[in-house]
Design an enzyme around this catalytic site. Sequence first.
Site, short mmCIF file in Angstrom:
data_model
loop_
_atom_site.label_atom_id
_atom_site.label_comp_id
_atom_site.label_asym_id
_atom_site.label_seq_id
_atom_site.Cartn_x
_atom_site.Cartn_y
_atom_site.Cartn_z
N PRO A 184 0.43 -1.51 -0.01
CA PRO A 184 0.14 -0.36 -0.03
C PRO A 184 1.25 1.05 -0.08
O PRO A 184 2.16 1.26 0.68
CB PRO A 184 -0.82 0.03 1.14
CG PRO A 184 -0.10 -1.36 2.45
CD PRO A 184 0.89 -2.22 1.20
N ASN A 185 -0.01 1.95 -0.63
CA ASN A 185 0.84 3.56 -0.78
C ASN A 185 1.70 3.43 -1.76
O ASN A 185 2.52 4.36 -2.00
CB ASN A 185 1.27 4.28 0.52
CG ASN A 185 0.08 4.69 1.37
OD1 ASN A 185 -0.75 4.62 1.04
ND2 ASN A 185 -0.26 3.70 2.15
N ARG B 112 12.88 4.94 12.34
CA ARG B 112 11.39 5.22 12.71
C ARG B 112 10.58 5.00 14.07
O ARG B 112 11.52 4.57 14.08
CB ARG B 112 11.24 5.01 10.89
CG ARG B 112 11.58 5.21 9.79
CD ARG B 112 11.20 4.88 8.58
NE ARG B 112 9.63 5.87 7.95
CZ ARG B 112 8.83 5.40 7.66
NH1 ARG B 112 8.81 5.05 6.62
NH2 ARG B 112 8.08 6.61 7.51
N ASN C 52 8.47 -5.56 -1.27
CA ASN C 52 8.18 -3.98 0.30
C ASN C 52 6.65 -4.24 0.07
O ASN C 52 5.89 -3.55 -0.54
CB ASN C 52 8.60 -3.11 -0.91
CG ASN C 52 8.47 -1.80 0.17
OD1 ASN C 52 8.33 -2.05 1.13
ND2 ASN C 52 8.94 -0.75 -0.50
N HIS D 127 12.60 -1.92 2.02
CA HIS D 127 12.32 -0.90 2.62
C HIS D 127 12.38 -0.25 2.00
O HIS D 127 13.96 0.39 1.72
CB HIS D 127 12.07 -1.30 4.09
CG HIS D 127 11.05 -2.28 4.60
ND1 HIS D 127 9.71 -2.28 4.53
CD2 HIS D 127 10.97 -3.18 5.51
CE1 HIS D 127 9.33 -3.28 4.90
NE2 HIS D 127 10.46 -4.03 5.62
N GLU E 102 13.10 -8.76 1.82
CA GLU E 102 12.67 -7.91 1.94
C GLU E 102 12.90 -6.23 2.05
O GLU E 102 14.22 -6.50 2.02
CB GLU E 102 12.50 -8.28 3.86
CG GLU E 102 11.43 -7.01 4.17
CD GLU E 102 11.31 -6.90 6.08
OE1 GLU E 102 10.78 -6.23 6.16
OE2 GLU E 102 11.28 -8.28 6.37
N ALA F 69 2.45 -0.58 4.62
CA ALA F 69 2.85 -0.58 5.92
C ALA F 69 2.20 -2.41 6.58
O ALA F 69 2.20 -2.47 8.09
CB ALA F 69 1.53 0.46 6.13
N TYR G 84 10.83 9.12 1.50
CA TYR G 84 10.81 7.90 -0.03
C TYR G 84 11.33 8.41 -1.05
O TYR G 84 11.44 7.44 -1.89
CB TYR G 84 9.11 7.74 0.56
CG TYR G 84 8.64 7.26 1.25
CD1 TYR G 84 8.96 6.04 2.14
CD2 TYR G 84 7.95 8.18 1.91
CE1 TYR G 84 8.25 5.13 3.16
CE2 TYR G 84 7.22 7.64 3.38
CZ TYR G 84 7.53 6.08 3.59
OH TYR G 84 7.07 5.94 4.50
N ARG H 276 4.74 11.34 -2.42
CA ARG H 276 4.54 11.31 -0.81
C ARG H 276 5.44 11.05 -0.17
O ARG H 276 5.70 10.30 -0.34
CB ARG H 276 3.68 9.97 -0.49
CG ARG H 276 3.69 9.44 1.06
CD ARG H 276 2.71 7.92 1.43
NE ARG H 276 2.81 7.75 2.15
CZ ARG H 276 3.26 6.75 3.36
NH1 ARG H 276 4.15 5.32 2.15
NH2 ARG H 276 3.85 6.69 4.42
#
Length: 148
Positions: free
Chosen positions: A12-13, A109, A76, A102, A100, A79, A25, A20
């Site tokens: 998502p996103n 964070r 990725n 990110h 994985e 969330a 990012y 964003r």
Amino acid sequence: MAKPLVLIVNGPNLNMLGKRQPEVYGHQTLADIETAAAAHAESLGLDMEFHQSNHEGDLVDWIQGARGRAAGIILNAGAFTHTSVALLDALMAAEVVCVEVHLSNIHQREEFRHHSFVSKAAKGMICGFGSHGYILALDALARLIKES
């Protein structure tokens, strides 16, 4: 001989990349990342499929569909990384090597981002290198596939 297939699955996103929070990012769009990843996959002798969805079930379907078809997955999960036992279960059922990714360093964070359900099923994690993380993940996955 067919090239090994790698799925790159984005959660998502990530469709909002470049718009964003570019300070977190980066400025590249998901389309930019897909283009770079496709070229790099080709240079490594890999076929690649690239997916993105804001819906958890779509990610589960793509991961499950990798079983017996793909040599590896780069995930990725956005969330969903921090919330989804369903993605963990799908990865375990797929029986495909997973890396994985990110864009940001999730350990620098908010504390809720420090935990990853995905990590239990992933061979390794690449975080904090922005969009270059996908290239690093392809390199790692190509090596893992060659070694298997």
